[in-house]
Design a protein around this motif. Sequence first.
Motif, PDB file in Angstrom:
ATOM      1  N   MET A 114      58.793  40.796 -27.192  1.00  0.00           N
ATOM      2  CA  MET A 114      58.281  41.757 -28.171  1.00  0.00           C
ATOM      3  C   MET A 114      59.292  41.981 -29.297  1.00  0.00           C
ATOM      4  O   MET A 114      58.954  41.934 -30.466  1.00  0.00           O
ATOM      5  CB  MET A 114      57.951  43.087 -27.484  1.00  0.00           C
ATOM      6  CG  MET A 114      57.347  44.125 -28.406  1.00  0.00           C
ATOM      7  SD  MET A 114      55.690  43.702 -28.959  1.00  0.00           S
ATOM      8  CE  MET A 114      54.746  44.117 -27.511  1.00  0.00           C
ATOM      9  N   SER A 115      60.586  42.199 -28.938  1.00  0.00           N
ATOM     10  CA  SER A 115      61.591  42.439 -29.968  1.00  0.00           C
ATOM     11  C   SER A 115      61.757  41.217 -30.855  1.00  0.00           C
ATOM     12  O   SER A 115      61.994  41.333 -32.053  1.00  0.00           O
ATOM     13  CB  SER A 115      62.925  42.839 -29.349  1.00  0.00           C
ATOM     14  OG  SER A 115      63.435  41.781 -28.565  1.00  0.00           O
ATOM     15  N   GLU A 116      61.631  40.020 -30.262  1.00  0.00           N
ATOM     16  CA  GLU A 116      61.739  38.794 -31.057  1.00  0.00           C
ATOM     17  C   GLU A 116      60.601  38.705 -32.069  1.00  0.00           C
ATOM     18  O   GLU A 116      60.786  38.231 -33.189  1.00  0.00           O
ATOM     19  CB  GLU A 116      61.748  37.563 -30.147  1.00  0.00           C
ATOM     20  CG  GLU A 116      63.057  37.346 -29.419  1.00  0.00           C
ATOM     21  CD  GLU A 116      64.243  37.178 -30.370  1.00  0.00           C
ATOM     22  OE1 GLU A 116      64.138  36.409 -31.346  1.00  0.00           O
ATOM     23  OE2 GLU A 116      65.278  37.840 -30.143  1.00  0.00           O
ATOM     24  N   ASP A 117      59.405  39.156 -31.672  1.00  0.00           N
ATOM     25  CA  ASP A 117      58.274  39.159 -32.597  1.00  0.00           C
ATOM     26  C   ASP A 117      58.565  40.065 -33.790  1.00  0.00           C
ATOM     27  O   ASP A 117      58.303  39.701 -34.935  1.00  0.00           O
ATOM     28  CB  ASP A 117      56.999  39.636 -31.894  1.00  0.00           C
ATOM     29  CG  ASP A 117      56.482  38.632 -30.881  1.00  0.00           C
ATOM     30  OD1 ASP A 117      56.901  37.463 -30.944  1.00  0.00           O
ATOM     31  OD2 ASP A 117      55.678  39.023 -30.026  1.00  0.00           O
ATOM     32  N   PHE A 118      59.105  41.253 -33.494  1.00  0.00           N
ATOM     33  CA  PHE A 118      59.412  42.184 -34.584  1.00  0.00           C
ATOM     34  C   PHE A 118      60.490  41.617 -35.497  1.00  0.00           C
ATOM     35  O   PHE A 118      60.383  41.674 -36.725  1.00  0.00           O
ATOM     36  CB  PHE A 118      59.846  43.545 -34.047  1.00  0.00           C
ATOM     37  CG  PHE A 118      60.304  44.468 -35.140  1.00  0.00           C
ATOM     38  CD1 PHE A 118      59.383  45.091 -35.969  1.00  0.00           C
ATOM     39  CD2 PHE A 118      61.656  44.674 -35.386  1.00  0.00           C
ATOM     40  CE1 PHE A 118      59.790  45.902 -37.017  1.00  0.00           C
ATOM     41  CE2 PHE A 118      62.078  45.484 -36.417  1.00  0.00           C
ATOM     42  CZ  PHE A 118      61.144  46.105 -37.236  1.00  0.00           C
ATOM     43  N   LEU A 119      61.553  41.086 -34.923  1.00  0.00           N
ATOM     44  CA  LEU A 119      62.639  40.544 -35.732  1.00  0.00           C
ATOM     45  C   LEU A 119      62.175  39.349 -36.568  1.00  0.00           C
ATOM     46  O   LEU A 119      62.632  39.157 -37.695  1.00  0.00           O
ATOM     47  CB  LEU A 119      63.822  40.162 -34.848  1.00  0.00           C
ATOM     48  CG  LEU A 119      64.554  41.345 -34.211  1.00  0.00           C
ATOM     49  CD1 LEU A 119      65.641  40.859 -33.258  1.00  0.00           C
ATOM     50  CD2 LEU A 119      65.151  42.265 -35.271  1.00  0.00           C
ATOM     51  N   SER A 120      61.249  38.573 -36.024  1.00  0.00           N
ATOM     52  CA  SER A 120      60.688  37.465 -36.787  1.00  0.00           C
ATOM     53  C   SER A 120      59.947  37.979 -38.015  1.00  0.00           C
ATOM     54  O   SER A 120      60.076  37.428 -39.116  1.00  0.00           O
ATOM     55  CB  SER A 120      59.744  36.656 -35.898  1.00  0.00           C
ATOM     56  OG  SER A 120      59.126  35.631 -36.645  1.00  0.00           O
ATOM     57  N   LYS A 164      62.387  39.275 -40.630  1.00  0.00           N
ATOM     58  CA  LYS A 164      62.970  38.173 -41.400  1.00  0.00           C
ATOM     59  C   LYS A 164      61.970  37.600 -42.406  1.00  0.00           C
ATOM     60  O   LYS A 164      62.348  37.098 -43.463  1.00  0.00           O
ATOM     61  CB  LYS A 164      63.449  37.072 -40.453  1.00  0.00           C
ATOM     62  CG  LYS A 164      64.652  37.481 -39.626  1.00  0.00           C
ATOM     63  CD  LYS A 164      64.987  36.432 -38.581  1.00  0.00           C
ATOM     64  CE  LYS A 164      66.124  36.902 -37.691  1.00  0.00           C
ATOM     65  NZ  LYS A 164      66.398  35.954 -36.585  1.00  0.00           N
ATOM     66  N   GLN A 165      60.693  37.683 -42.055  1.00  0.00           N
ATOM     67  CA  GLN A 165      59.638  37.160 -42.935  1.00  0.00           C
ATOM     68  C   GLN A 165      59.468  38.042 -44.173  1.00  0.00           C
ATOM     69  O   GLN A 165      59.068  37.554 -45.235  1.00  0.00           O
ATOM     70  CB  GLN A 165      58.333  37.108 -42.134  1.00  0.00           C
ATOM     71  CG  GLN A 165      57.211  36.339 -42.783  1.00  0.00           C
ATOM     72  CD  GLN A 165      56.013  36.234 -41.862  1.00  0.00           C
ATOM     73  OE1 GLN A 165      56.139  36.171 -40.644  1.00  0.00           O
ATOM     74  NE2 GLN A 165      54.824  36.233 -42.430  1.00  0.00           N
ATOM     75  N   ARG A 166      59.762  39.333 -44.050  1.00  0.00           N
ATOM     76  CA  ARG A 166      59.633  40.260 -45.174  1.00  0.00           C
ATOM     77  C   ARG A 166      60.759  40.014 -46.172  1.00  0.00           C
ATOM     78  O   ARG A 166      61.918  40.202 -45.894  1.00  0.00           O
ATOM     79  CB  ARG A 166      59.708  41.707 -44.678  1.00  0.00           C
ATOM     80  CG  ARG A 166      59.511  42.731 -45.804  1.00  0.00           C
ATOM     81  CD  ARG A 166      60.550  43.813 -45.813  1.00  0.00           C
ATOM     82  NE  ARG A 166      61.914  43.372 -45.851  1.00  0.00           N
ATOM     83  CZ  ARG A 166      62.577  43.029 -46.953  1.00  0.00           C
ATOM     84  NH1 ARG A 166      61.996  43.053 -48.132  1.00  0.00           N
ATOM     85  NH2 ARG A 166      63.838  42.635 -46.877  1.00  0.00           N
ATOM     86  N   ARG A 167      60.395  39.551 -47.348  1.00  0.00           N
ATOM     87  CA  ARG A 167      61.363  39.260 -48.399  1.00  0.00           C
ATOM     88  C   ARG A 167      60.830  39.779 -49.731  1.00  0.00           C
ATOM     89  O   ARG A 167      59.640  40.048 -49.885  1.00  0.00           O
ATOM     90  CB  ARG A 167      61.588  37.738 -48.501  1.00  0.00           C
ATOM     91  CG  ARG A 167      62.188  37.096 -47.253  1.00  0.00           C
ATOM     92  CD  ARG A 167      63.593  37.576 -46.961  1.00  0.00           C
ATOM     93  NE  ARG A 167      64.474  37.441 -48.123  1.00  0.00           N
ATOM     94  CZ  ARG A 167      65.047  36.298 -48.505  1.00  0.00           C
ATOM     95  NH1 ARG A 167      64.838  35.181 -47.824  1.00  0.00           N
ATOM     96  NH2 ARG A 167      65.821  36.269 -49.583  1.00  0.00           N
ATOM     97  N   THR A 168      61.726  39.916 -50.699  1.00  0.00           N
ATOM     98  CA  THR A 168      61.320  40.269 -52.052  1.00  0.00           C
ATOM     99  C   THR A 168      60.794  39.012 -52.740  1.00  0.00           C
ATOM    100  O   THR A 168      61.550  38.071 -52.965  1.00  0.00           O
ATOM    101  CB  THR A 168      62.506  40.857 -52.835  1.00  0.00           C
ATOM    102  OG1 THR A 168      62.926  42.067 -52.203  1.00  0.00           O
ATOM    103  CG2 THR A 168      62.112  41.151 -54.283  1.00  0.00           C
ATOM    104  N   ILE A 169      59.502  39.022 -53.042  1.00  0.00           N
ATOM    105  CA  ILE A 169      58.855  37.879 -53.684  1.00  0.00           C
ATOM    106  C   ILE A 169      58.460  38.288 -55.104  1.00  0.00           C
ATOM    107  O   ILE A 169      57.664  39.204 -55.296  1.00  0.00           O
ATOM    108  CB  ILE A 169      57.596  37.430 -52.911  1.00  0.00           C
ATOM    109  CG1 ILE A 169      57.921  37.171 -51.431  1.00  0.00           C
ATOM    110  CG2 ILE A 169      56.964  36.210 -53.573  1.00  0.00           C
ATOM    111  CD1 ILE A 169      58.806  35.987 -51.161  1.00  0.00           C
TER     112      ILE A 169
END
Length: 199
Positions: free
Chosen positions: A1-7, A10-15
């Motif tokens: 579960m924590s790995e899913d959140f951390l993934s 990391k996916q959230r970036r300024t685009i």
Amino acid sequence: MSEDFLSLAKQRRTIYALGETLPIAEDQVINLIKEAVKQAPSAFNSQSSRILILLGEEHNKLWELTREQLRKRVPAENFQATSDKIDGFAAAAGSVLFFEDQEVVKTLQAQFAAYAEHFPAWSEHSTGIAQYAVWVALAEQGIGANLQHYNPLIDEDVQRTWNVPASWKLRGQMNFGAINAPAGEKTYIDDDKRFIIAK
């Protein structure tokens, strides 16, 4: 579960290179934003965050009024670069405007006088968490976003144009849309400058 959140984190970036096409229906995006804000924690469960979602022409209207406010302040010889930046924001599919309801803050200050001085800061925490929650939720759907802060420059225009209650204080503007180009590489400072571990 924590790995899913951390993934997802990391996916959230300024685009910045955003387009109008969304990978899911507009109604789904609206419901996603609403649910993310509802689930974001707030001090004393105050639920002080308020949201204005702008799509299509209403989104474009936001960035035109922002452009006109900037035109009054930016020297003419520098304005083209500013206008180009605004064009980039307008190219997105929509905007989420984040507000904090100052009536909620004042009510809490009156009810809990011992903590009165802290409620404005806790309100800022609430909007930050709501913004992050929305950003991560959008990223999970493959929707890019960037966060801007043209408040208080545009506050009066926003209030007048969309009939926003006077007690709502604008805290940020998040553009969202198709990811036309990925974010650049993200760098990190050394852990020993950022974390202290005591055990």
